[in-house]
Design a protein around this motif. Structure first.
Motif, mmCIF file in Angstrom:
data_model
loop_
_atom_site.group_PDB
_atom_site.id
_atom_site.type_symbol
_atom_site.label_atom_id
_atom_site.label_comp_id
_atom_site.label_asym_id
_atom_site.label_seq_id
_atom_site.Cartn_x
_atom_site.Cartn_y
_atom_site.Cartn_z
ATOM 1 N N LEU A 307 11.833 -12.328 -31.915
ATOM 2 C CA LEU A 307 10.429 -12.449 -32.474
ATOM 3 C C LEU A 307 11.028 -10.270 -33.195
ATOM 4 O O LEU A 307 10.953 -9.857 -31.721
ATOM 5 N N PHE A 308 9.990 -10.290 -34.208
ATOM 6 C CA PHE A 308 9.565 -9.093 -34.603
ATOM 7 C C PHE A 308 8.697 -8.546 -35.594
ATOM 8 O O PHE A 308 8.173 -9.518 -36.074
ATOM 9 N N ALA A 309 8.409 -7.325 -35.790
ATOM 10 C CA ALA A 309 7.086 -7.105 -36.685
ATOM 11 C C ALA A 309 7.099 -7.829 -37.996
ATOM 12 O O ALA A 309 5.925 -7.658 -38.453
ATOM 13 N N ASP A 310 9.125 -7.795 -38.466
ATOM 14 C CA ASP A 310 8.404 -7.362 -39.547
ATOM 15 C C ASP A 310 10.071 -7.671 -40.196
ATOM 16 O O ASP A 310 10.876 -7.758 -38.818
ATOM 17 N N GLU A 311 10.777 -7.347 -41.214
ATOM 18 C CA GLU A 311 11.849 -8.039 -41.494
ATOM 19 C C GLU A 311 13.433 -7.518 -41.479
ATOM 20 O O GLU A 311 13.858 -7.398 -41.726
ATOM 21 N N THR A 312 12.570 -6.338 -41.248
ATOM 22 C CA THR A 312 13.466 -4.902 -40.986
ATOM 23 C C THR A 312 13.800 -4.338 -39.613
ATOM 24 O O THR A 312 14.546 -3.891 -39.315
ATOM 25 N N SER A 313 12.685 -4.934 -39.434
ATOM 26 C CA SER A 313 12.321 -3.148 -37.792
ATOM 27 C C SER A 313 13.825 -4.052 -36.369
ATOM 28 O O SER A 313 13.633 -4.939 -36.510
ATOM 29 N N PRO A 314 13.812 -3.092 -36.331
ATOM 30 C CA PRO A 314 15.361 -3.045 -34.984
ATOM 31 C C PRO A 314 14.933 -3.571 -33.776
ATOM 32 O O PRO A 314 15.581 -3.870 -32.306
ATOM 33 N N GLU A 315 13.837 -3.456 -33.769
ATOM 34 C CA GLU A 315 13.259 -3.178 -32.416
ATOM 35 C C GLU A 315 11.963 -4.935 -31.873
ATOM 36 O O GLU A 315 10.997 -5.466 -32.879
ATOM 37 N N CYS A 316 12.494 -5.748 -31.054
ATOM 38 C CA CYS A 316 11.937 -6.875 -30.849
ATOM 39 C C CYS A 316 10.849 -7.481 -29.893
ATOM 40 O O CYS A 316 10.874 -5.923 -28.769
ATOM 41 N N ILE A 317 9.654 -7.780 -30.561
ATOM 42 C CA ILE A 317 8.190 -7.788 -29.960
ATOM 43 C C ILE A 317 8.445 -8.938 -29.354
ATOM 44 O O ILE A 317 6.981 -8.877 -29.201
ATOM 45 N N GLY A 318 9.192 -9.752 -28.989
ATOM 46 C CA GLY A 318 8.803 -11.399 -28.040
ATOM 47 C C GLY A 318 10.072 -11.993 -28.304
ATOM 48 O O GLY A 318 11.105 -11.927 -29.276
ATOM 49 N N GLN A 319 9.431 -13.786 -27.915
ATOM 50 C CA GLN A 319 10.849 -14.293 -28.387
ATOM 51 C C GLN A 319 9.656 -16.014 -28.045
ATOM 52 O O GLN A 319 8.479 -16.193 -27.528
ATOM 53 N N ILE A 320 10.031 -16.569 -28.553
ATOM 54 C CA ILE A 320 9.645 -18.218 -28.423
ATOM 55 C C ILE A 320 10.225 -18.610 -27.472
ATOM 56 O O ILE A 320 11.745 -18.790 -27.169
ATOM 57 N N THR A 321 9.810 -19.363 -26.478
ATOM 58 C CA THR A 321 9.855 -20.669 -26.148
ATOM 59 C C THR A 321 9.874 -21.854 -25.151
ATOM 60 O O THR A 321 10.390 -21.811 -24.789
ATOM 61 N N SER A 322 8.943 -22.362 -26.484
ATOM 62 C CA SER A 322 9.031 -23.558 -26.881
ATOM 63 C C SER A 322 8.874 -23.993 -27.890
ATOM 64 O O SER A 322 7.747 -22.914 -28.623
ATOM 65 N N GLY A 346 -3.231 -15.103 -36.466
ATOM 66 C CA GLY A 346 -3.578 -14.305 -38.159
ATOM 67 C C GLY A 346 -2.245 -13.462 -38.716
ATOM 68 O O GLY A 346 -1.906 -12.705 -39.223
ATOM 69 N N SER A 347 -1.913 -12.911 -37.382
ATOM 70 C CA SER A 347 -0.611 -11.473 -37.134
ATOM 71 C C SER A 347 0.014 -12.524 -37.963
ATOM 72 O O SER A 347 0.534 -13.762 -37.663
ATOM 73 N N VAL A 348 1.403 -12.159 -38.516
ATOM 74 C CA VAL A 348 2.586 -12.478 -39.092
ATOM 75 C C VAL A 348 3.691 -11.616 -38.155
ATOM 76 O O VAL A 348 4.024 -10.795 -38.698
ATOM 77 N N VAL A 349 4.422 -12.230 -37.716
ATOM 78 C CA VAL A 349 5.452 -11.602 -36.949
ATOM 79 C C VAL A 349 7.047 -12.909 -37.596
ATOM 80 O O VAL A 349 6.398 -13.764 -38.648
ATOM 81 N N PHE A 350 8.235 -12.359 -36.833
ATOM 82 C CA PHE A 350 9.315 -12.763 -37.414
ATOM 83 C C PHE A 350 10.381 -13.107 -36.838
ATOM 84 O O PHE A 350 10.754 -12.231 -36.222
ATOM 85 N N GLY A 351 10.944 -13.952 -36.681
ATOM 86 C CA GLY A 351 11.727 -15.589 -36.101
ATOM 87 C C GLY A 351 13.256 -14.522 -37.108
ATOM 88 O O GLY A 351 13.340 -15.373 -38.137
ATOM 89 N N GLU A 352 13.813 -14.199 -36.144
ATOM 90 C CA GLU A 352 15.555 -14.265 -36.648
ATOM 91 C C GLU A 352 15.778 -15.288 -36.312
ATOM 92 O O GLU A 352 16.801 -15.886 -35.118
ATOM 93 N N LEU A 353 16.921 -16.375 -37.443
ATOM 94 C CA LEU A 353 17.281 -17.175 -36.845
ATOM 95 C C LEU A 353 18.420 -16.990 -38.244
ATOM 96 O O LEU A 353 18.471 -17.120 -39.546
ATOM 97 N N ARG A 354 20.053 -17.521 -37.307
ATOM 98 C CA ARG A 354 21.362 -17.034 -38.118
ATOM 99 C C ARG A 354 20.579 -16.199 -38.623
ATOM 100 O O ARG A 354 20.852 -16.616 -40.359
ATOM 101 N N GLY A 355 20.615 -14.686 -38.500
ATOM 102 C CA GLY A 355 20.723 -13.453 -39.314
ATOM 103 C C GLY A 355 19.436 -13.450 -40.175
ATOM 104 O O GLY A 355 19.912 -12.256 -40.932
#
Length: 374
Positions: A307-322, A346-355
């Motif tokens: 998971l990332f804060a936006d569409e371009t940030s290189p810093e990972c802020i978390g991960q899906i566990t289920s 209500g916050s929006v985060v971004f999951g990286e899936l297949r690039g």
């Protein structure tokens, strides 16, 4: 599959057409003819029957319950001593770093404590209990009983046909009740978010009891697939995924399981593994937090998606566990960890899936309301 263990209900599962898969060292049914989606919906609307005999059942005795509970409190950050007779409570084994070694249920059975632990952790849990409690107390793994769970809004109706006394039980009550001519240990609890019961039955009568319940028009056999989607919608953690030895109870949002008496300022504060970290996080907060996540669209995002804060940030802020599809809410749902500054509802985060990065909205848990009988 030849090296896997089998529960007392294995032949019944095969006879019912179950698809069997490896799980925690056992051959277990992942689904039956209905399929995962219909099994999930049936449990939410009627009653589903689950084989959970792979889990560990453990008896702890050798002293009055109060003394047993006091000893167990050195291993769990939970108020075991304050648990009334005939009641059950959720607990956690913690380690010296404040992580969770397993989650469990324990009950005050008057002259002993009965504990149910996760299948994948039961050998380690039993060894932990024996090392800490014996020889003053006796830790006995129960190996001659099956464990089944009857879950759903019609669970009470179905089980009451075998003994009407079960209708008087409330959420987290435990009792010995005669079913199909044998004493069963019953708790009114479960892992679906629905009302229901978990039933420990002597192995020799396990098939008879299961068949008696399945004979009820509203009861269907349910596999591990629907068990997972049900618990995910209910916001319940799966050990080894949503919680593990590196996850603290505060990070996991399980602070409700640590009663005030065990927290800073309480009469029995601390005294459990990892207390320094856990009690500090109660005061100062943790750096990350378990949250509900709602992916946009119809495609689920599953465990391991970063998971990332936006569409371009290189810093990972978390991960899906289920993650998966929630049949009741009719949309994809997920749980995971994000840094605390991104954990507001209500916050929006971004999951990286297949690039590609796709949006998810942070949501409150559970995704579907609990239906326990209070």
């Amino acid at each position: 599959m030849s090296d896997l263990l089998r529960t007392p209900l294995y032949d019944l599962h095969v006879g019912l057409g179950a698809k069997m898969v490896p799980f925690a060292g056992y051959e277990m049914p992942v689904q039956y003819a209905l399929g995962v989606m219909k099994e999930h919906v049936h449990t939410r609307t009627k009653a589903g029957l689950f084989d959970v005999s792979h889990m560990g059942q453990v008896r702890i005795d050798g002293a009055p319950y109060a003394d047993v509970a006091a000893a167990v409190e050195t291993l769990i950050p939970v108020n075991a001593m304050g648990l009334g007779e005939g009641r059950q409570r959720y607990g956690l084994f913690t380690n010296e770093d404040g992580g969770i070694e397993d989650d469990l249920m324990f009950a005050n059975r008057g002259d002993h404590m009965l504990m149910v632990v996760n299948a994948a952790c039961k050998d380690a849990d039993i060894a932990r209990l024996k090392a800490a409690l014996e020889p003053v107390l006796t830790v006995t793994p129960i190996t001659d009983r099956a464990l089944i769970a009857l879950q759903g809004p019609l669970a009470e109706v179905a089980l009451a046909t075998l003994n009407p006394i079960v209708a008087d039980m409330k959420f987290m009550d435990v009792a010995t009740v005669e079913l199909v001519g044998v004493d069963c240990w019953i708790s009114r609890s479960g892992y679906t978010g629905e009302d229901g019961y978990e039933i420990s039955v002597p192995e020799a009568q396990a098939v008879a009891l299961t068949e008696a319940l399945l004979a009820h028009d509203d009861v269907e056999a349910i596999g591990l697939g629907a068990r997972d989607s049900l618990r995910l919608e209910a916001g319940l953690c799966l050990y080894g995924h949503d919680i593990d030895s590196g996850t603290s109870p505060v990070e996991a949002g399980l602070t409700w399981a640590i009663q005030k008496v065990r927290r800073a300022g309480g009469d029995r504060a601390g005294g459990f593994p990892g207390a320094d970290r856990i009690l500090q996080e109660f005061d100062d907060g943790a750096s990350r937090k378990r949250v509900g996540l709602l992916p946009e669209g119809r495609a689920p995002m599953r465990e391991g998606v970063p998971l990332f804060a936006d569409e371009t940030s290189p810093e990972c802020i978390g991960q899906i566990t289920s993650g998966g599809f929630g049949p009741t809410v009719e949309r994809p749902v997920a749980m995971g960890y994000v840094s605390v500054e991104h954990s507001n509802i209500g916050s929006v985060v971004f999951g990286e899936l297949r690039g590609k990065r796709l949006p998810l909205t942070v949501a409150s848990l559970p995704f579907t309301p609990a239906n326990f009988k209070r």
